[in-house]
Write a protein that holds these residues in place. Structure first.
Motif, short mmCIF file in Angstrom:
data_model
loop_
_atom_site.label_atom_id
_atom_site.label_comp_id
_atom_site.label_asym_id
_atom_site.label_seq_id
_atom_site.Cartn_x
_atom_site.Cartn_y
_atom_site.Cartn_z
N ILE A 165 47.67 72.79 58.19
CA ILE A 165 48.76 71.96 57.65
C ILE A 165 48.48 70.48 57.82
N TYR A 166 48.00 70.08 59.00
CA TYR A 166 47.90 68.66 59.33
C TYR A 166 46.47 68.14 59.44
N ALA A 167 45.48 69.00 59.21
CA ALA A 167 44.06 68.62 59.31
C ALA A 167 43.75 67.97 60.66
N GLU A 168 44.31 68.53 61.71
CA GLU A 168 44.09 68.03 63.07
C GLU A 168 42.69 68.44 63.55
N PRO A 169 42.11 67.67 64.46
CA PRO A 169 40.79 68.01 65.00
C PRO A 169 40.81 69.32 65.79
#
Length: 185
Positions: free
Chosen positions: A137-141
């Motif tokens: 959803i958030y393209a977090e690492p």
């Protein structure tokens, strides 16, 4: 029709439970040192309510309570973690349905069953679903979210293991184990 599936008692529990979740999530958290990851008393309360009122109430309290808490605290909702709160409340409520805490049953066997279930559900929720949803959803690492997921899993397992168990043991002691009334002739 909703009225057939949800009692007034359950609907009231969802409303009050969501409000208590928000209050606990806002005022009774302990920072872990990992960004945006705390030891949450709200999750312990959620597990307690899920045992008492079942999966629908547990899931809806997790959903609405967490979403409201995020909106009030941060001005936006982190939907991946809100979904996991729904998941936690629903599945703890679903899998502990055989525990009859309202009949005064919450001894060693029930404590073990409850905690085994909550550990499994939380590892799946916080350790797998939350990080994967954060990435999708958030393209977090990847490293960040799996670290947060591990810490959230461990801290919530401890919080629920201690606080919810105490609440459930205490609640069970207030409940009747059977009818103590007898009919006199």
């Amino acid at each position: 029709m909703m009225s057939k599936s949800l009692s007034i008692k359950t609907i009231v529990a969802i409303g009050i439970g969501s409000a208590v979740y928000v209050i606990l999530g806002r005022f009774l958290t302990i920072p872990t040192g990992i960004p945006n990851t705390n030891i949450e008393t709200a999750i312990a309360f959620l597990a307690f309510i899920a045992v008492l009122f079942g999966p629908i109430a547990g899931g809806l309290i997790g959903l609405t309570g967490h979403a409201l808490k995020d909106a009030l605290m941060w001005g936006s909702v982190w939907w991946s973690w809100v979904f996991v709160s729904l998941f936690i409340g629903f599945f703890i409520g679903l899998f502990v349905s055989k525990i009859k805490v309202e009949e005064g049953q919450f001894g060693k066997k029930e404590i073990l069953t409850f905690n085994l279930i909550q550990v499994i559900v939380q590892i799946i929720g916080w350790g797998i679903l939350a990080p994967v949803l954060d990435i999708l959803i958030y393209a977090e690492p990847v490293n960040k979210v799996f670290t947060q997921g591990l810490v959230a899993s461990l801290s919530n397992i401890i919080s629920v293991g201690v606080l919810s168990t105490i609440l459930l043991v205490s609640y069970a002691k207030t409940q009747s184990r059977g009818s103590s009334l007898t009919k006199e002739n």
